[in-house]
Write a protein that holds these residues in place. Sequence first.
Motif, short mmCIF file in Angstrom:
data_model
loop_
_atom_site.label_atom_id
_atom_site.label_comp_id
_atom_site.label_asym_id
_atom_site.label_seq_id
_atom_site.Cartn_x
_atom_site.Cartn_y
_atom_site.Cartn_z
N LEU A 147 0.81 -1.20 0.00
CA LEU A 147 0.00 0.00 0.00
C LEU A 147 0.85 1.27 0.00
O LEU A 147 0.43 2.30 -0.54
CB LEU A 147 -0.93 0.02 1.21
N ALA A 148 2.03 1.19 0.59
CA ALA A 148 2.87 2.39 0.73
C ALA A 148 3.17 3.06 -0.61
O ALA A 148 3.02 4.29 -0.73
CB ALA A 148 4.16 2.03 1.46
N PRO A 149 3.61 2.32 -1.65
CA PRO A 149 3.87 2.99 -2.93
C PRO A 149 2.61 3.62 -3.53
O PRO A 149 2.69 4.65 -4.21
CB PRO A 149 4.38 1.85 -3.82
N LEU A 150 1.45 3.00 -3.30
CA LEU A 150 0.21 3.53 -3.85
C LEU A 150 -0.23 4.82 -3.15
O LEU A 150 -0.85 5.69 -3.75
CB LEU A 150 -0.91 2.49 -3.74
N LEU A 151 0.12 4.95 -1.88
CA LEU A 151 -0.29 6.12 -1.10
C LEU A 151 0.70 7.27 -1.20
O LEU A 151 0.38 8.40 -0.83
CB LEU A 151 -0.44 5.73 0.38
#
Length: 324
Positions: free
Chosen positions: A192-196
């Motif tokens: 999720l980190a790269p998407l956020l």
Amino acid sequence: AGVAGLACARELRRAGLKVAVVEARDRVGGRVWTPDGRDWGAAWVHGDTNSPLAALAREAGRKCEVVSARGNPWTAPSLLSGVAAVWRNGRRATDAELAHAATMYAAALRLATKGADEKDATTPLGPALRRMAALSNPLVRAHAGLISCWMGAHVDELQLREFKNSTGFADERWGDHAGPHSHVQGGMASVLAPLLKGTTAPLLNFEAVRVEATSSEASVFGKDGRVARAKACVCTLPLGVLQARAVAFSPPLAKAQEAAIDRPSTWAGTTFEIARSSSGQHRGDAAGTWIFRGDSNARRSDGRSSDAATRSPRNIRVAAAAES
């Protein structure tokens, strides 16, 4: 917003658009939920070669930890040792029994689809499979039931011709990416980190109840009275929410969209059918049903705890049963 919604938002931002994300829960991620480092929802990278999930894991600086290098464990019970238990007549099926059933199933699948061609575009796979003598073996039916699980539709809704030349063996990809089947180091929430990154903080606890669209504006109305407005709205609601008609749409969805929403989905609940009874009626949550549970206690189909079910690498037990 789950991974689909967050990925959509990222692509829109990359295209130079301003994006607002609304989410009913107090967290983003949808089925991706990794409390205390344990995956209690989405947990698998099914083939890490050219996989978008594997790419996101690499972006996050995480490795894909191999669970099965031989094939997809969820389409081949013989690969499930250490991840799940398969029960029959009150005892756990052995690896040898599962391997034998896999061979019988592979032969049945090849025979059922032999000679299939373009004229079979509307011919369902289910009836052809049920005519195979090998399907009298409940463990073979368990293998056949995995088609429904993995394809997200009953075998009577799958095209016969699409399975021509299928081997039915564990190394068949079934639409997966190539490469080992893995878990993400530290849990799936890492992706999720790269998407956020670079996104405006999502509007949490925003339970949408209505979406209205005009030629110039889209409005999303929240249960608490909040309203989010933009030039357009992309909806990535879970299927269960759409099926429950928890969100109203104006103008209404097209009939084809409504029909697609109402189509039975094998992943919509906790159980899925392995085979039909001889009368053609669906069996319910009975001895002929595989049971997938996202809690710490595996259960047999009769509801009793299954101590012999093994613990998965993510500390989630999954149990399965085959009818006698």
